[in-house]
Design a protein around this motif. Structure first.
Motif, short mmCIF file in Angstrom:
data_model
loop_
_atom_site.label_atom_id
_atom_site.label_comp_id
_atom_site.label_asym_id
_atom_site.label_seq_id
_atom_site.Cartn_x
_atom_site.Cartn_y
_atom_site.Cartn_z
N GLU A 120 16.69 10.61 26.71
CA GLU A 120 15.76 10.29 27.80
C GLU A 120 14.90 11.50 28.12
O GLU A 120 15.31 12.63 27.84
N PHE A 144 12.56 7.62 24.78
CA PHE A 144 12.65 6.16 24.88
C PHE A 144 11.31 5.50 24.58
O PHE A 144 11.26 4.39 24.06
N THR A 161 12.13 2.97 21.34
CA THR A 161 12.28 1.51 21.48
C THR A 161 11.26 0.73 20.64
O THR A 161 11.67 -0.19 19.92
N ALA A 170 12.35 0.98 16.92
CA ALA A 170 13.52 0.16 16.57
C ALA A 170 13.12 -1.31 16.44
O ALA A 170 13.55 -2.00 15.51
N LEU A 171 12.25 -1.78 17.35
CA LEU A 171 11.79 -3.17 17.29
C LEU A 171 11.01 -3.43 16.01
O LEU A 171 11.20 -4.44 15.34
N PHE A 195 18.51 -0.01 19.09
CA PHE A 195 18.13 1.21 19.79
C PHE A 195 19.30 1.66 20.67
O PHE A 195 19.91 0.85 21.37
N PRO A 236 20.27 4.60 23.64
CA PRO A 236 19.79 5.70 24.49
C PRO A 236 20.82 6.80 24.65
O PRO A 236 22.01 6.53 24.82
#
Ligand code: ADE
Length: 173
Positions: A58, A62, A66, A69-70, A76, A78
């Motif tokens: 963080e 992020f 994110t 990963a999509l 994903f 954190p």
């Protein structure tokens, strides 16, 4: 398509203190072409490394991890500051220029055999990423690569992370 992403990074002298030039990524995030291009490049790298999971610390990590990963079709995970993850976690503390910091991962987030690419907006001294790598390895994951939008070469983060493959889209001294 290719783009010079330097055009989308704002450099702010003497922020947050005299002598530091802050590299602000928000113009890149605000431009859908530049943001899309950056995510695509980072995701392509992580795919080439065979990543089965993306881990990011963080908070700015992020923003990149994110969408990567999509795009890749992988999970994903954190890495968070202490006290944010409500289930069983593992934690690693590391030293900063002044004082120390701790990061946590969900204990069930990584499984033995997972191949992980760690992503963050900016590579500086490498301390945050070294701690993230340790958390992944303690859970049996393999860190197959490290991906950054920006590398600040003067801070020698590559030395701290010399056992790892690194891709940075942009470098600044
Ligand atoms: N984190 C560490 N050094 C930084 C810098 N120069 N700009 C933005 N984020 C940073």
């Amino acid at each position: 398509m290719t783009m010079d992403l330097h055009d989308y990074i704002a450099s702010i002298p003497d922020f947050p203190q005299p002598g530091i030039t802050f590299r602000d990524i928000t113009p890149l995030l605000a431009d859908t072409k530049a943001f899309g291009f950056a995510i695509h490049e980072l995701a392509e790298y992580a795919n080439e490394k065979g990543a089965t999971k993306i881990v990011a610390p963080e908070s700015r990590g992020f923003l990149l991890g994110t969408p990567m990963a999509l795009e890749m079709g992988v999970g994903f995970v954190p890495a968070r500051k202490p006290g944010k993850l409500p289930r069983k976690t593992i934690s690693e503390s590391y030293t900063l220029e002044y004082g120390s910091a701790t990061l946590e991962l969900n204990a069930d987030a990584i499984e033995p055999g997972d191949k992980v690419v760690v992503v963050d907006d900016l590579l500086a001294t490498g301390g945050t990423i070294a701690a993230t790598n340790k958390l992944i390895e303690r859970l049996g994951g393999e860190v197959v690569g490290l991906a950054f939008l920006i590398e600040l070469t003067e801070l020698q983060g590559r030395q701290v992370l010399k056992d790892y493959d690194i891709r940075a889209l942009l470098t600044y001294e």
